[in-house]
Design a protein around this motif. Structure first.
Motif, short mmCIF file in Angstrom:
data_model
loop_
_atom_site.label_atom_id
_atom_site.label_comp_id
_atom_site.label_asym_id
_atom_site.label_seq_id
_atom_site.Cartn_x
_atom_site.Cartn_y
_atom_site.Cartn_z
N VAL A 66 0.88 -1.17 0.00
CA VAL A 66 0.00 0.00 0.00
C VAL A 66 0.92 1.22 0.00
N THR A 67 0.84 2.03 -1.06
CA THR A 67 1.80 3.13 -1.23
C THR A 67 1.16 4.51 -1.38
N GLU A 68 -0.15 4.58 -1.61
CA GLU A 68 -0.81 5.87 -1.77
C GLU A 68 -1.02 6.51 -0.40
N ASP A 69 -0.26 7.56 -0.12
CA ASP A 69 -0.26 8.20 1.19
C ASP A 69 -1.45 9.15 1.31
N GLY A 70 -2.34 8.88 2.25
CA GLY A 70 -3.51 9.73 2.46
C GLY A 70 -3.34 10.75 3.57
N SER A 71 -2.17 10.80 4.20
CA SER A 71 -1.98 11.72 5.32
C SER A 71 -1.65 13.12 4.82
N PRO A 72 -2.00 14.14 5.62
CA PRO A 72 -1.61 15.51 5.23
C PRO A 72 -0.13 15.73 5.50
N ARG A 73 0.46 16.64 4.74
CA ARG A 73 1.86 16.99 4.97
C ARG A 73 1.99 18.49 4.95
N PRO A 74 2.56 19.06 6.00
CA PRO A 74 2.78 20.51 5.98
C PRO A 74 3.87 20.86 4.98
N GLY A 75 3.85 22.07 4.49
CA GLY A 75 4.92 22.51 3.60
C GLY A 75 6.24 22.61 4.35
N ALA A 76 7.32 22.62 3.60
CA ALA A 76 8.64 22.73 4.23
C ALA A 76 9.60 23.42 3.26
N THR A 77 10.57 24.09 3.84
CA THR A 77 11.69 24.64 3.08
C THR A 77 12.88 23.71 3.30
N PHE A 78 13.46 23.22 2.21
CA PHE A 78 14.55 22.25 2.28
C PHE A 78 15.76 22.87 1.60
N ALA A 79 16.80 23.15 2.38
CA ALA A 79 18.00 23.81 1.87
C ALA A 79 19.16 22.84 1.77
N LEU A 80 19.90 22.92 0.66
CA LEU A 80 21.18 22.22 0.52
C LEU A 80 22.29 23.20 0.88
N TRP A 81 23.17 22.81 1.75
CA TRP A 81 24.13 23.72 2.38
C TRP A 81 25.51 23.08 2.30
N GLU A 82 26.47 23.77 1.68
CA GLU A 82 27.84 23.28 1.64
C GLU A 82 28.76 24.29 2.31
N PRO A 83 29.39 23.91 3.42
CA PRO A 83 30.33 24.83 4.06
C PRO A 83 31.42 25.25 3.08
N PRO A 84 31.84 26.50 3.12
CA PRO A 84 32.83 26.98 2.13
C PRO A 84 34.23 26.47 2.43
N LEU A 85 35.07 26.49 1.39
CA LEU A 85 36.49 26.21 1.60
C LEU A 85 37.10 27.30 2.48
N THR A 86 38.05 26.91 3.26
CA THR A 86 38.72 27.86 4.17
C THR A 86 40.19 27.98 3.76
N GLU A 87 40.90 28.79 4.50
CA GLU A 87 42.34 28.93 4.25
C GLU A 87 43.14 27.82 4.92
N ARG A 88 42.47 27.02 5.75
CA ARG A 88 43.17 25.92 6.42
C ARG A 88 43.47 24.81 5.41
N THR A 89 44.50 24.06 5.70
CA THR A 89 44.87 22.95 4.82
C THR A 89 44.99 21.67 5.63
N GLY A 90 44.76 20.56 4.95
CA GLY A 90 44.87 19.25 5.58
C GLY A 90 46.07 18.51 5.05
N GLU A 91 45.88 17.23 4.76
CA GLU A 91 46.97 16.41 4.27
C GLU A 91 47.49 16.93 2.94
N HIS A 92 48.79 17.01 2.85
CA HIS A 92 49.46 17.39 1.61
C HIS A 92 48.99 18.76 1.10
N GLY A 93 48.63 19.65 2.04
CA GLY A 93 48.25 21.00 1.68
C GLY A 93 46.88 21.15 1.03
N ALA A 94 46.06 20.08 1.07
CA ALA A 94 44.73 20.15 0.46
C ALA A 94 43.85 21.13 1.22
N PRO A 95 43.08 21.98 0.52
CA PRO A 95 42.20 22.92 1.22
C PRO A 95 41.10 22.19 1.97
#
Length: 823
Positions: free
Chosen positions: A265-294
């Motif tokens: 049974v796959t037809e969903d009869g329940s109500p669903r409130p609206g939502a805002t869904f954000a994709l978020w990627e933290p920015p590159l920084t000046e810090r470096t990791g292994e072998h100088g990778a940002p």
């Protein structure tokens, strides 16, 4: 991307426009946490608006008794939703059914209506309820207790049930709440003592059945087959009611899990409130990791700040993280942010929740969360499933949880009180997360994946056949249900190994005592974490994770307190720790050797060949690094002396002959790094195609592998016998490698970073890696894949992947049944 403002204006770039002039509370929350962020540091890559869905109800079925209706109506259930009635009626009519609808869609009412009505009609009938987590089980126990007649006496039977109560549950409860582990270890081996219950089982409820995947899911499928077999022995033939998140092909997945036909049974009869869904990627920084990778700002740091921001606005929030340690860390960082802002009054209203806590600690956290005393909780997926937490305003996902089914399950925790909500996916410094942050259609435009299991895995099938034989002698008619030809071949091997004994009446268990089988897959004893100065038990970690997480010198976190491991004793399965609060964390390093045992299938692609088959893997944790908290900077590395571990599993691998290497324009010096980088990226992206995450996988790459005689890239399942992940990669090879290539090529770093080709668990310290060479190698493989598919379209008789003949009888039978697997 421009800053979002809580005003009625044109939506920012990358935003799905909502209704004219509409501003959701979720959008307001997002705008508030982004306010003041400089344009060049904007972390949001895309915003998606989830629309409102209206409810569709049905009248109460005539067979639902007035007392049950009154109790439901007193709880605010005026009329059931369509899918609840449809599933309940199917089960009432004797048809096993799976309800596969969204989070908070009231799936539990479908089995409560049917089960409680049957118990009211038949005073001897009983219901067996199975949940994958104790939190969900206890939550559902409370829900049933509020609806049931006194004669039902619902009770829990799990590892937390005191010994003195277990006999009472077995004798008196008619709605028994348990889990597959307890069914496997406590009920089925002692079925004679449970006979009065098992002969009365009318329904078996399998809640959140999408959680049963991979090796664990394959084990659970056999446990359910054993349950059905034992019930038949006592004259019962229970109907199965399964509840699942929205997944692909739910009927096929449920049928494979139970071993009997199941309708979806796959037809969903329940109500669903609206939502805002954000994709978020933290920015590159000046810090470096292994072998100088940002390095990017860490997902955990951004999730902690988001959690603090939302708690400060009194938004009830769950932050899902990937590990137990991260749950502790994110909660503590959020509390620190609140205290630094002068909001120390809110810090006590933030806590963490994860597995490994003692039972009384879990109960108290669940109570405080449900009562609203806690505003923010950082949690592992322990709170993903089912437990009823009403009124959440926001969910933060710190990293991709491994499957789209889990992503939507976690996201669906927000907005349960019909309140429009906010969901934020924060990408980790990882190839898959980077890909998703920049390819929103992979999140919002892709169907949810099917569940991957492999019930014919010999490392699952053999132990489960031994368990079944120890319960009741196996007869030939049983083997069809346990895997057909693969089971027949495996039984013969078990007889040869002396584990089963053949008699005219069937196959009998020939070992000592009962078979000791860990259905969680590792077979390793959990490791206890003990405070050295007091002897206090702090918690446990899984045996298979212990070498990497509680080795000597490791940092361990419990309820916000940090400890350093003084000694890890493998023989005693114990790690002794002392309290310490260093400014670093620890990351284990391992090395891997791999040999090819047999090849099941090969696909010749000109100078490139793709294979899948059986491999032997030797893995050893050899060192650990101390890394500065917040930045990931490597401070020091220390050697470890831990034993190697052996694993026979399944893999997919690519071989490139000299022509392919020449076309990639990769010289001898650059070839190892190019293959290594492609291997890392491919491991990071495969979870997009299969229901796993990168920690379920391993890999090896070499410019000249002794078993193939060519440049080779191998990706293998990190579970004994395999879990279907590598075979899934072989089946969708072109799509998998296209996404891998896109991830590496689109990353803005210059020569490789954790978002594209660096791996957090690389035993070689991410050296060598050649990002540009990896792209060229992948281009050659993709060109050959495209040419091969074109040839197949032009000539339908052209062979695709070919089966090899070097297989044992069990392997051959297993390959014959692979077409029945649902991926």
């Amino acid at each position: 991307m421009t800053t979002l403002h809580p005003v009625r204006s044109a939506p920012p770039p990358g935003t799905d426009p909502g209704p004219e002039g509409a501003v959701l509370p979720g959008a307001d929350l997002l705008a508030a946490v982004l306010a003041g962020t400089p344009e060049e540091e904007q972390p949001v890559t895309h915003v998606h608006r989830l629309p409102v869905r209206e409810s569709r109800t049905r009248p109460w079925p005539g067979w639902v008794g007035p007392h049950l209706r009154e109790r439901l109506e007193a709880q605010g259930v005026r009329a059931p939703w369509r899918h609840q009635v449809e599933a309940a009626q199917l089960a009432r009519d004797g048809c096993s059914v799976v309800v596969a609808t969204g989070t908070a869609s009231g799936k539990s009412l479908a089995y409560q209506l049917t089960g409680l009505t049957r118990l009211a009609e038949d005073p001897r009938a009983c219901v067996l309820y199975l949940a994958p987590t104790k939190a969900l089980a206890r939550d559902q126990l409370a829900s049933v207790a509020a609806l049931a007649d006194p004669s039902v006496r619902p009770a829990a039977y799990d590892g937390d049930t005191p010994a003195e109560e277990r006999e009472w549950v077995r004798r008196h409860s008619r709605w028994i709440v348990t889990n597959p582990d307890m069914l496997h270890r406590g009920v089925l081996p002692a079925h004679q003592r449970w006979s009065s219950t098992l002969r009365r089982v009318a329904y078996v409820v399998v809640d959140e059945c999408h959680a049963y995947r991979g090796v664990f899911g394959s084990h659970v499928g056999h446990v359910l087959r054993r349950l059905r077999r034992i019930c038949r022995r006592y004259g019962a033939d229970p109907v199965f009611l399964l509840a699942s998140a929205t997944v692909a092909e739910p009927a096929a997945a449920a049928t494979r899990l139970v071993g009997a036909p199941v309708v979806a049974v796959t037809e969903d009869g329940s109500p669903r409130p609206g939502a805002t869904f954000a994709l978020w990627e933290p920015p590159l920084t000046e810090r470096t990791g292994e072998h100088g990778a940002p390095l990017r700002r860490s997902a955990a740091a951004d999730a902690a700040t988001l959690l603090a921001d939302l708690v400060e606005r009194h938004a009830r929030t769950l932050a899902f993280v990937r590990s137990r340690r991260s749950a502790e860390s994110v909660a503590e960082q959020a509390r620190r942010v609140l205290r630094d802002r002068g909001r120390g009054d809110l810090a006590p209203r933030v806590d963490s929740y994860r597995g490994g806590y003692l039972p009384e600690e879990r109960r108290e956290l669940e109570r405080a969360l449900s009562a609203g005393q806690l505003l923010g909780v950082a949690t592992t997926n322990a709170l993903e499933l089912g437990i009823d937490i009403a009124g959440l305003d926001a969910v933060v996902l710190a990293g991709y949880p491994g499957t789209l089914a889990s992503l939507w399950q976690q996201a669906g925790r927000a907005g349960r009180a019909q309140r429009e909500s906010l969901v934020v996916f924060v990408a980790r410094d990882d190839p898959l997360d980077h890909y998703l942050a920049h390819h929103p259609r992979a999140v919002f435009g892709r169907p949810v994946e099917a569940t991957v299991t492999d019930p014919t895995n010999p490392y699952v099938l053999g132990p489960q056949l031994c368990c079944a034989a120890a319960e009741l002698p196996l007869v030939p008619a049983d083997l069809a249900e346990f895997g057909g030809a693969a089971a027949e071949a495996r039984v013969e091997e078990l007889v040869a190994e002396g584990l089963l004994r053949r008699r005219p009446t069937g196959w009998y268990w020939a070992g000592r005592g009962r078979p000791d089988v860990d259905i969680r897959g590792s077979g390793l004893e959990p490791v206890s974490i003990v405070e050295g100065t007091t002897g206090r038990l702090l918690g446990t970690v899984d045996g298979d994770a212990a070498h990497a997480t509680v080795h000597t010198g490791a940092l361990y976190v419990h309820r916000g307190e940090t400890y350093v491991v003084d000694e890890f004793c493998i023989d005693d399965a114990c790690a002794v720790v002392h309290a310490e609060s260093p400014e670093w964390t620890t990351v284990a390093r391992d090395v891997t050797d791999l040999s090819v045992v047999s090849t099941d299938r090969s696909w010749q692609l000109g100078p490139v060949t793709a294979h899948t088959g059986l491999v032997d893997v030797t893995n050893q944790v050899v060192a650990y690094q101390r890394r500065r908290l917040g930045t990931g900077e490597v401070l020091a590395e220390f050697p470890l002396d831990l034993p190697a571990r052996q694993l026979r599993t399944r893999a997919v691998w690519l071989t490139l002959d000299e022509r392919a290497v020449a076309r990639a324009e990769v010289d001898d010096a650059a070839l190892p790094g190019s293959l290594h980088a492609a291997e890392h990226a491919a491991i990071g992206i495969l979870p997009l195609m299969a229901t796993c995450d990168r920690w379920d996988l391993g890999g090896v790459s070499t410019a000249l592998h002794p078993d193939t005689g060519a440049a080779t890239i191998v990706v293998y399942d990190g579970h004994p016998g395999g879990a279907g992940f590598a075979e899934r990669g072989f089946a969708v090879l072109r799509r998998w490698l296209q996404a891998t290539r896109a991830t590496v090529a689109s990353c803005e770093c210059e020569s490789g970073c954790p978002s594209c080709v660096q791996s957090p668990k690389c035993g070689n310290g991410n050296d060598p890696l050649d990002k540009a060479g990896a792209v060229r190698v992948l281009d050659v493989v993709l060109d050959e894949l495209a040419a091969a598919e074109d040839r197949e379209q032009d000539d339908p008789t052209s062979p695709g992947p070919a089966a090899a003949s070097t297989r044992s009888p069990t392997e051959a039978a297993r390959a014959d049944t692979e077409e029945d697997l649902v991926f």
